[in-house]
Design a protein around this motif. Structure first.
Motif, short mmCIF file in Angstrom:
data_model
loop_
_atom_site.label_atom_id
_atom_site.label_comp_id
_atom_site.label_asym_id
_atom_site.label_seq_id
_atom_site.Cartn_x
_atom_site.Cartn_y
_atom_site.Cartn_z
N GLU A 75 0.72 -1.31 0.18
CA GLU A 75 -0.03 0.05 0.15
C GLU A 75 0.94 1.10 0.02
O GLU A 75 2.17 1.17 0.40
CB GLU A 75 -0.81 -0.02 1.43
N GLU A 76 0.21 2.26 -0.22
CA GLU A 76 1.05 3.59 -0.65
C GLU A 76 2.00 3.99 0.76
O GLU A 76 3.34 4.44 0.46
CB GLU A 76 0.23 4.75 -0.88
N ASP A 77 1.52 4.05 1.99
CA ASP A 77 1.88 4.49 2.98
C ASP A 77 3.26 3.34 3.54
O ASP A 77 4.39 3.54 4.12
CB ASP A 77 0.98 4.68 4.28
N GLU A 78 2.65 1.94 3.41
CA GLU A 78 3.93 1.03 3.48
C GLU A 78 5.13 1.14 2.31
O GLU A 78 5.97 0.86 2.77
CB GLU A 78 3.35 -0.55 3.27
N LEU A 79 4.65 1.35 1.26
CA LEU A 79 5.88 1.79 0.18
C LEU A 79 6.64 2.90 0.74
O LEU A 79 7.78 2.72 0.65
CB LEU A 79 5.29 1.99 -1.06
#
Ligand code: ADP
Ligand code: MG
Length: 226
Positions: A75-79
């Protein structure tokens, strides 16, 4: 132990007619301690490849894993946190913030989770010493030479302890002597920290300092000069 594996990676850019095929099947495997120069004419896709390695851009198809993780499944924040923890970037346009000091610029990547810790400050100071700028740590970028600014960018790229260090034309704006010093500094740090280093460069001198030279030729990575 860091590991980067790329298989059959392709990148197209859409146009009004046929898509523009830039990368057509990149194969690459690198592990801790490897350093690689990527060369090739302007427009051949070097920055495109580096941006994908840095997870700043997505491939059209193919696989990429860094330390056994496929970043493009995150996901964007994990990335964003994966990128921050694993990857350091050095660009030719070093993107230093003009209103901040050398020390503050180097600390920026640590501020994703709030204020820098005392450990972050200590690490930043030791990196400043390592790139030879101790007496400049409270200066602003405009007060530094091009070579000194590039050293700040090198220190900033290392602040979060990346396992993959990416540099796009890091010596493109420097004279020969400064370019050579930056090349030596990058290699010295890369070897001490056992990182993977990938450098995109036009300079055959810089490319020649690195362990491997690959060229982007018609969308594929091949041995330089082959
Ligand atoms: P290099 O770094 O080797 O000079 P780039 O990777 O920047 O090359 O660009 C490769 C090709 O892809 C160029 O022809 C460029 O115009 C094109 N390109 C790069 N980014 C985009 C984009 N966002 N949209 C469309 N075309 C692009
Ligand atoms: Mg480029």
């Amino acid at each position: 132990m860091a590991e980067l594996v790329i298989h059959d990676l392709k990148k197209d850019y859409p146009t009004r007619s046929e898509p523009l095929e830039i990368l057509k099947g990149i194969e690459l495997e690198l592990t801790s301690g490897d350093n690689l120069a990527v060369i090739g004419p302007s427009g051949s896709g070097k920055s495109t490849l580096l941006n994908i390695l840095g997870t700043l851009d997505h491939p059209t198809s193919g696989t990429y894993t860094l330390n056994n993780i496929d970043p493009f499944t995150l996901e964007e924040d994990e990335l964003a946190s994966f990128r921050n923890a694993n990857i350091g970037f050095i660009f030719q346009e070093h993107h230093l913030l003009p209103q901040l000091s050398v020390l503050e610029n180097i600390l920026i990547p640590t501020m994703a989770n709030g204020k820098p810790s005392q450990d972050d400050v200590t690490r930043a100071e030791s990196l400043i010493a390592r790139v030879g700028l101790t007496d400049r740590s409270h200066h602003r970028p405009a007060e530094l030479s091009g070579g000194e600014r590039e050293r700040v960018a090198v220190a900033r790229s290392l602040i979060c302890g990346p396992s993959l260090l990416l540099a796009d034309e890091p010596t493109g704006n420097l004279d020969r002597r400064n370019a050579q010093q930056i090349g030596e500094l990058l290699l010295e740090i890369q070897q001490a920290e056992e990182m993977i280093l990938v450098v995109v460069t036009h300079s055959s001198e810089l490319a020649g300092m690195l362990g491997q030279q690959l060229e982007i030729n018609d969308g594929c990575l091949v041995r330089a000069g082959a």
